[in-house]
Design an enzyme around this catalytic site. Structure first.
Site, PDB file in Angstrom:
ATOM      1  CD  GLU A 108      -2.377  -1.167   2.831  1.00 41.62           C
ATOM      2  OE1 GLU A 108      -3.242  -2.006   3.062  1.00 41.62           O
ATOM      3  OE2 GLU A 108      -1.966  -0.362   3.697  1.00 41.62           O
ATOM      4  CB  CYS A 121       2.502   7.074   4.029  1.00 42.43           C
ATOM      5  SG  CYS A 121       2.853   5.718   5.150  1.00 42.43           S
ATOM      6  CB  CYS A 128       5.508  -5.898   9.186  1.00 38.74           C
ATOM      7  SG  CYS A 128       6.678  -5.251  10.399  1.00 38.74           S
ATOM      8  CB  CYS A 132       3.084  -3.502  16.296  1.00 40.55           C
ATOM      9  SG  CYS A 132       4.841  -3.118  16.130  1.00 40.55           S
ATOM     10  CB  CYS A 135       0.297  -2.897  13.170  1.00 43.01           C
ATOM     11  SG  CYS A 135       0.833  -2.700  11.465  1.00 43.01           S
ATOM     12  CB  CYS A 355       0.230   0.745   7.594  1.00 44.36           C
ATOM     13  SG  CYS A 355       1.015  -0.250   8.827  1.00 44.36           S
TER      14      CYS A 355
END
Ligand code: SF4
Length: 365
Positions: A108, A121, A128, A132, A135, A355
């Site tokens: 994205e 961004c 990832c 976290c 997220c 995100c």
């Protein structure tokens, strides 16, 4: 909210698998590469300017190159390695794109329009692995690092969109590496991206207009500090106590808050740059006045700014947002104690702006 599906179908994704991606070459490397295919060095500069000043997507548009070279480029190189899957347009002008890469992965990119300019961004990884808990990008784990060229291409696609959409010339004025991925885990490719968009022969986006956000990879923060690049460092802090931060961000078990803040002090000493701390307010977990006071205590004598972010709603997680008056009280308390703090104005709240959310929504993880 408007969703525009599946455009740019005709871009041949498979090309990237065996052709040289020109956006992955820094200026010097492009000069070397043209020489390696039997061309004079100055052709490198011409091509670089076609890519970043004229921002063409087609070798036939590079009109000052001999026809033979253009044919050679078509056979051996590519400019476009991703295609648009979908885009969402917010009522506040924020636009979020979902791109499919040559290997079928998706990422994205977000364009945010501010009074002071256009900010983009970009993502630095597919997925990832940092885990976290607030997220969506980490839900499917890490798929792979992006190349520097794939990060450049996201930015260039948005700049081309601005070129075509605006009546007057509109530029991307700042870049944040806050999309999917932990940029510091993909250090070399991210720095290649920085060098390419910084280049005076091309986009000329200054280091001070580039922000790298990290969950707190201490050795990489120190490495970047030693390079003295003038990049703005944004630290995802989100908690004042190790037990809370470790529950929100597993990386805190490796490098705790004290060690992280020590690396921030080092960054400031080495670069002279103020640090930005991101603090997502998660209802009932880190958002009362006692936390505000603890935060002020931790940041004493650190030249910094605190961005408070009401946590984004991620359907897969169960977090509640802090009420508005409590957010105001939190920021007032920080200010009263001498900490520069503001609440980030939310952009694209009516679209999947956090995100990883659009990617998750589209079933791409
Ligand atoms: S917040 Fe950043 S580092 Fe953490 S999981 Fe999401 S993308 Fe990764």
């Amino acid at each position: 909210m408007e969703t525009i599906p599946m455009i740019n179908e005709k871009q041949a994704l498979s090309d990237a698998g065996h052709k040289v991606h020109l956006l992955n070459l820094e200026f010097d490397d492009l000069e070397k590469w043209v020489q390696s295919i039997g061309q004079p060095k100055f052709r490198g500069k011409q091509i670089f300017q076609w890519l970043y000043v004229d921002r063409v997507t087609d070798f036939d548009a590079m009109s000052n190159l001999p026809q033979k070279l253009r044919e050679q480029l078509k056979e051996t190189a590519t400019i476009n390695t991703m295609r648009e899957v979908t885009r969402q347009v917010s009522t506040d002008g924020t636009i979020k794109w979902l791109w499919e890469l040559y290997d079928g992965s998706t990422i994205e990119t977000v364009l945010m329009r501010h009074d002071y300019g256009n900010s983009v961004c970009v993502s630095s990884q597919v997925g990832c692995r940092m885990g976290c808990t607030f997220c969506a990008s980490t839900l499917g784990g890490l798929v792979r690092n992006l190349t520097g060229g794939e990060v450049v291409e996201q930015l260039l696609n948005v700049q081309r969109f601005l070129d075509s959409a605006a009546e007057e010339q509109e530029r991307v004025s700042s870049v944040v590496l806050m999309g999917s991925g932990e940029p510091m885990e993909n250090y070399d490719e991210v720095m290649k991206f920085v060098d390419i968009i910084n280049d005076q022969n091309g986009l000329k986006i200054g280091a001070r207009h580039i922000t790298i956000s990290t969950s707190g990879l201490v050795p990489a923060i120190r490495r970047l500090a030693d390079e003295k690049r003038q990049i703005t460092m944004a630290i995802s802090l989100h908690a004042t106590r190790d037990e809370i931060r470790s529950a929100l961000m597993p990386i805190n078990r490796r490098w705790g808050i004290d060690e992280l803040l020590e690396s921030c002090r080092y960054y400031i000493r080495q670069t002279g740059r103020r640090i930005s701390f991101e603090y997502a307010l998660v209802g009932g977990q880190n958002d009362d006045l006692a936390h505000a006071r603890e935060l002020a205590g931790l940041l004493t004598n650190i030249d910094c700014h605190v961005n408070l972010i009401p946590v984004n709603y991620v359907p897969e997680r169960n977090y509640t947002r802090t009420p508005k008056d409590q957010i105001r009280a939190f920021v007032n308390e920080l200010n009263r104690l001498g900490v520069n703090a503001t609440v980030r104005r939310e952009k694209g709240h009516d679209i999947a702006a956090a995100c990883g959310q659009l990617r998750a929504e589209q079933g791409r993880i």
